[in-house]
Design an enzyme around this catalytic site. Structure first.
Site, mmCIF file in Angstrom:
data_model
loop_
_atom_site.group_PDB
_atom_site.id
_atom_site.type_symbol
_atom_site.label_atom_id
_atom_site.label_comp_id
_atom_site.label_asym_id
_atom_site.label_seq_id
_atom_site.Cartn_x
_atom_site.Cartn_y
_atom_site.Cartn_z
ATOM 1 N N ASP A 3 0.797 -1.229 0.000
ATOM 2 C CA ASP A 3 0.000 0.000 0.000
ATOM 3 C C ASP A 3 0.828 1.278 0.000
ATOM 4 O OD1 ASP A 3 -2.603 -1.261 0.084
ATOM 5 O OD2 ASP A 3 -2.102 -1.840 2.132
ATOM 6 N N ASP A 49 -6.160 -4.865 -5.942
ATOM 7 C CA ASP A 49 -5.900 -3.563 -5.318
ATOM 8 C C ASP A 49 -4.463 -3.115 -5.597
ATOM 9 O OD1 ASP A 49 -7.494 -5.536 -4.028
ATOM 10 O OD2 ASP A 49 -7.733 -4.345 -2.239
HETATM 11 N N1 GLY Z 1 -7.061 -2.447 -0.413
HETATM 12 C C1 GLY Z 1 -8.033 -2.777 0.524
HETATM 13 C C2 GLY Z 1 -9.414 -2.368 0.155
HETATM 14 O O1 GLY Z 1 -9.700 -1.928 -0.918
HETATM 15 O O2 GLY Z 1 -10.255 -2.515 1.019
#
Ligand code: GLY
Length: 411
Positions: A128, A188
């Site tokens: 992230d 993601d």
């Molecule tokens: N990357 C985690 C979500 O979208 O909840």
């Protein structure tokens, strides 16, 4: 860039004209909401006694915090560690409000919150950090036209690149980089590739950052989607010698099941492949962005207002406004790469979504929803976490999409 003629022709559409007319008021209301959040959050920024709602990795607690959401039961602002995966979205939303309004208050507050999350540049224990740092420092660099954040963006790209497995050609989304049993990847992760692409273009930026991003996008395209373009959430790749590249397990992750498509995951894919086409001009990414978009916009379970249920396999359950805002921003970008009706259908769908999100059904009144902009987001339904609630990333991509629309509308 689009021509003035095209912009004018598109605005002939009544829905676009309606959205364009609403923009000044929506940005003004959004600015007032974020002033209120900033005022409530600032005294809590260094408060080590605010309980960590969800611990993140092995990072120490008691670190500085950023606003993330709101607890409807207690009425309290939900502050999270600067290492929480969404910590770049509040600073990023402040940057977008600066861009939308030109008000120096937002530039100054965005700078303070952005610089508070700087330690993420050294983090390699999660994927992230890509969007944490690009939404915050990346927007700061773009809007301030400064090179003072170049070093931190390149350092983040280096940290993120440590999660790349050259044998698999993929970045590991979740888990420790030394873990042998599992190699978990989620759609993601597409969102974290933009930081790598941006860092590669900086003076002194390394070409390998873009190579990693393109390798990851290509491998994900090959494995992570069903024939109809719907996404899996979690894939577990086999790292054993001789088994490289094989998918050993599919997990439902944040979705309803292994065989349905989690809506926000689909939105991450739409946005991610449109962005990767922008950066690489690889026609395979453009074709794929259309495929994953068509799955969503033509889906029989897509509601009329364009705000998806939290999973495409869960009609009638909660909507996820964050899935709509991310998707609308991605669709607007995708529309700019496609001529005539091909692009117009994505743009029209995004406008439909934004009109819905700007309505009272989703856009909060002052003082409600903890002052966050969008109601009705879903974080992680299978875990019973953050259901029908505001989400900082929902707001961030909503503001981004409105700004993208404003540019396309010739403003
Ligand atoms: N990357 C985690 C979500 O979208 O909840």
């Amino acid at each position: 860039m689009i021509s003035a003629v095209l912009a004018a022709a598109a605005l002939a559409c009544p829905q676009e004209a309606k959205l364009k007319a609403m923009l000044p008021e929506v940005f003004a209301k959004s600015a007032a909401h974020y002033r209120a959040i900033d005022a409530a959050a600032t005294p809590l920024m260094n408060a080590g006694d605010v309980k960590e709602a969800v611990p993140h990795g092995d990072k120490p607690h008691g670190e500085r915090r950023v606003p993330h959401g709101w607890d409807a039961k207690t009425g309290k602002l939900d502050m999270r560690s600067i290492y929480w995966w969404t910590s770049g979205h509040f600073p990023g939303a402040l940057w977008y409000l600066y861009e939308a309004t030109g008000d120096g208050f937002f530039r100054d507050r965005a700078t303070v919150w952005t610089e508070s999350i700087a330690p993420n540049s050294k983090v390699s224990d999660n994927h992230d950090v890509g969007f944490i740092m690009n939404c915050s420092f990346g927007n700061a660099r773009r809007l301030l036209k400064t090179d003072k954040y170049d070093a931190i963006l390149k350092e983040t790209a280096d940290s993120l690149s440590k999660r790349f497995n050259p044998g698999l050609g993929l970045l590991r989304s979740w888990g420790d980089i030394r873990e042998k049993k599992n190699f978990l990847v989620i759609p993601d992760n597409m969102m974290n590739l933009e930081l790598l692409e941006e860092a590669a273009k900086l003076p002194g930026g390394e070409r390998r950052f873009a190579d990693i991003a393109r390798s990851h996008a290509t491998k994900t395209m090959a494995h992570h989607f069903r024939a109809d373009g719907g996404t899996y959430h979690v894939l577990n790749y086999d790292q054993r010698p001789g088994f490289h590249g094989a998918v050993q397990e599919i997990r439902r992750g944040q979705g309803l099941s292994c065989e349905t498509a989690w809506s926000r995951g689909q939105s991450w894919a739409i946005y991610g492949y449109a962005m990767m086409y922008r950066e690489s001009k690889d026609p395979a990414y453009l074709a794929f962005a259309q495929k994953v978009s068509d799955f969503a916009i033509n889906n029989p379970n897509m509601p009329e207002d364009g705000v998806p249920y939290w999973d495409f396999g869960a009609p009638g359950e909660e909507r996820d406004s964050s899935a709509a805002s991310i998707m609308s921003s991605g669709l607007l970008e995708l529309s700019t790469f496609l001529p005539g009706e091909k692009g117009a259908k994505y743009r029209a769908f995004a406008v439909r979504q934004l009109l819905s999100l700007c309505s009272d059904a989703y856009f909060a009144k002052p003082g409600e929803n903890g002052d966050w902009l969008l109601k009705h987001g879903v974080g992680h339904k299978p875990a019973g976490s953050e259901i029908d609630t505001p989400l900082d990333y929902g707001d961030y991509y909503f503001l981004e999409a409105l700004l993208r629309f404003r540019r396309l509308a010739g403003e």
